[in-house]
Design a protein around this motif. Structure first.
Motif, PDB file in Angstrom:
ATOM      1  N   ASP A   1      20.793  42.906  25.898  1.00 57.85           N
ATOM      2  CA  ASP A   1      20.410  43.743  24.761  1.00 57.85           C
ATOM      3  C   ASP A   1      18.879  43.747  24.611  1.00 57.85           C
ATOM      4  N   PRO A   2      18.245  44.932  24.636  1.00 54.81           N
ATOM      5  CA  PRO A   2      16.767  44.995  24.603  1.00 54.81           C
ATOM      6  C   PRO A   2      16.143  44.303  23.395  1.00 54.81           C
ATOM      7  N   GLU A   3      16.751  44.453  22.224  1.00 54.67           N
ATOM      8  CA  GLU A   3      16.190  43.823  21.022  1.00 54.67           C
ATOM      9  C   GLU A   3      16.280  42.308  21.101  1.00 54.67           C
ATOM     10  N   VAL A   4      17.412  41.821  21.566  1.00 52.99           N
ATOM     11  CA  VAL A   4      17.584  40.373  21.744  1.00 52.99           C
ATOM     12  C   VAL A   4      16.565  39.854  22.756  1.00 52.99           C
ATOM     13  N   PHE A   5      16.386  40.595  23.839  1.00 48.68           N
ATOM     14  CA  PHE A   5      15.451  40.211  24.896  1.00 48.68           C
ATOM     15  C   PHE A   5      14.026  40.110  24.354  1.00 48.68           C
ATOM     16  N   ARG A   6      13.579  41.140  23.624  1.00 44.98           N
ATOM     17  CA  ARG A   6      12.204  41.148  23.121  1.00 44.98           C
ATOM     18  C   ARG A   6      11.959  40.009  22.133  1.00 44.98           C
ATOM     19  N   ALA A   7      12.947  39.726  21.273  1.00 46.81           N
ATOM     20  CA  ALA A   7      12.790  38.629  20.311  1.00 46.81           C
ATOM     21  C   ALA A   7      12.799  37.265  21.017  1.00 46.81           C
ATOM     22  N   LYS A   8      13.634  37.148  22.016  1.00 44.20           N
ATOM     23  CA  LYS A   8      13.794  35.878  22.743  1.00 44.20           C
ATOM     24  C   LYS A   8      12.497  35.456  23.435  1.00 44.20           C
ATOM     25  N   TYR A   9      11.817  36.437  24.051  1.00 43.08           N
ATOM     26  CA  TYR A   9      10.620  36.110  24.834  1.00 43.08           C
ATOM     27  C   TYR A   9       9.323  36.564  24.156  1.00 43.08           C
ATOM     28  N   ASN A  10       9.461  37.113  22.931  1.00 46.84           N
ATOM     29  CA  ASN A  10       8.294  37.551  22.166  1.00 46.84           C
ATOM     30  C   ASN A  10       7.436  38.525  22.974  1.00 46.84           C
ATOM     31  N   VAL A  11       8.087  39.565  23.481  1.00 49.75           N
ATOM     32  CA  VAL A  11       7.396  40.577  24.284  1.00 49.75           C
ATOM     33  C   VAL A  11       7.626  41.964  23.679  1.00 49.75           C
TER      34      VAL A  11
END
Length: 454
Positions: A223-233
């Protein structure tokens, strides 16, 4: 229903049709270690050949890299392709209905390492530097290593995976829940692996509810939102779902072969051609059985007495130095001391004259392996007789590096929990940066899959 859910295009996962040896085949002789292992130890492969004899074996379906320079490449590849066809035609390999396999491997170093055999879409994979695809290499791909591997696939009917792909699943939602319901799965193999390879068990997963749960759990990781939050990108970073941990050049060869095959296909054929997919084992980087080991180097055919001077010339004598020691234990003690210093890269070495530590001040790279690799590439480029091999285990480095005309280098290990974020932010790592375990822990060839249309 499985046919309808067989391919999930969003995450690039297909439920594969796997081929396994028929009942009665000696599985210990069938299964051999990945072809890129023990490349400086011919005695290992000689012992494997002795153990296997004339029995059906993946040894005869693969090309151990130690034989790449023997001068009989075309003949060996032809024999491999013939054996693949024979194993299919004579019923040595039996087709399983579409399923995933849960794999549980124990070795002398770990009690359990669990993985899931699936197939992935090569259209979702790109090994080039700067790639933002769903499936990515973690280390630099040496393009020169691909042609012989692609040549093997050219007329091959089968693929055998030694590729291990990592997922970053700290909550253990994909693979680990399966281990809690082993009684509900059929065990399809359970045997000792040869040459100190440990023990392996495989369980067939073919019920729709479990398969659907696996796919949904993988989708959640992507999931793109989960990914961005997980790695702060930000949005400029593409989702990295699968990071190639082992077998990068094998997967890159499958990709290159697929690019060749699809040139002659129509749109409908491209969608479902078996060569579009690659059989892999996915493993959670947070699995307790995954340990990142360093991959050391041995430099062959050099003047070991002058090589340290060459290193000082290369790095600049004002920003590097070396110390000599009488044992590897003393080297490791010194390396632990130096690790506390900032802006310093240090690695141990061994020659016929003994041990030592080489230190580079204010290096331009983030990792010791990259600092050393620059020098090794320079030496090999400017000395045609010299070559580098990539070695698992300090004992092998010591044995090979202490021989006249050789030099061994000991490198530190990388923290596995940093892998995904490092690849996302910095791109691919230098080639052969880390290894998932020692050589005998590498994936053994076992399952097969057809890569040609029936």
């Amino acid at each position: 229903m499985i046919e309808q859910m067989a391919y999930n295009k969003e995450i690039g996962v297909r439920i594969p049709s796997i081929l396994l040896p028929k009942e009665g085949i000696d599985m210990e002789k069938w299964s051999v270690v990945a072809c890129d292992q023990y490349t400086s130890e011919p005695e290992y492969w000689q012992e494997v050949e002795k153990k296997v004899g004339d029995n059906p074996s993946t040894l005869y379906l693969t090309f151990p890299e130690i034989y790449l320079e023997d001068g009989n490449e075309a003949e060996r590849i032809k024999r491999i392709n013939n054996e693949m066809r024979r194993y299919i035609n004579e019923g040595i390999l039996v087709s399983q209905k579409p399923c995933m396999l849960l794999v549980d491997r124990s070795t002398s170093h770990t009690q359990s390492r669990k993985g899931l055999i699936i197939s992935v879409d090569l259209e979702k994979y790109d090994y080039t530097v700067g790639s933002q695809t769903l499936i990515r290499a973690t280390e630099g791909t040496v393009i020169e290593r691909l042609p012989p591997r692609v040549k093997i696939r050219e007329n091959a009917t089968l693929e055998l995976p030694h590729v291990m792909i990592l997922i970053d699943d700290p909550n253990k939602t994909v693979v680990e829940p399966l281990a809690n319901k082993l009684d509900s799965f059929e065990k399809v193999y359970d045997f000792e692996l040869m040459m100190n390879g440990g023990h392996i068990k495989g369980y067939r997963i073919d019920d729709e509810n479990t398969l659907d749960g696996i796919l949904k759990a993988i989708e959640a990781l992507a999931d793109p939102e989960v990914f961005r939050a997980k790695y702060n990108v930000g949005d400029d970073k593409g989702v990295l779902l699968f990071a190639v941990g082992d077998g990068n050049h094998s997967l890159a060869s499958a990709k290159a072969h697929w690019e060749n095959v699809k040139k002659g296909l129509g749109e409908a054929e491209i969608e479902n051609h078996p060569a579009r997919f690659a059989l892999v084992e996915i493993v959670n980087v947070h699995d307790d059985g995954i340990v990142f080991e360093p991959i050391h180097r041995v430099l062959f055919n050099i003047d070991s007495k002058s090589i340290l001077n060459s290193m000082q010339d290369f790095y600049g004598s004002s920003c590097c130095s070396f110390e000599k020691f009488d044992s590897l234990e003393s080297v490791n003690t010194r390396l632990r001391e130096l690790k506390k210093e900032e802006s310093v890269h240090s690695f141990g070495f061994v020659t016929e004259e003994g041990f030592g530590v080489f230190t580079v001040q204010t290096p331009k790279h983030n990792l010791e392996v990259a600092t050393l690799q620059d020098f090794l590439d320079y030496i090999v480029k400017n000395n045609k007789e010299s070559k580098v091999d990539y070695i698992h285990g300090e004992d092998v480095v010591t044995r090979l590096g202490s021989k006249p005309g050789n030099m061994g280098f000991y490198l530190p290990s990388m923290e596995k929990h940093d892998l995904f974020k490092t690849v996302i932010l910095d791109g691919v790592l230098p080639r052969k940066t880390f290894s998932m375990g020692e050589a005998e822990e590498k994936r053994f060839y076992l399952e097969c899959r057809k890569i040609v249309k029936d």
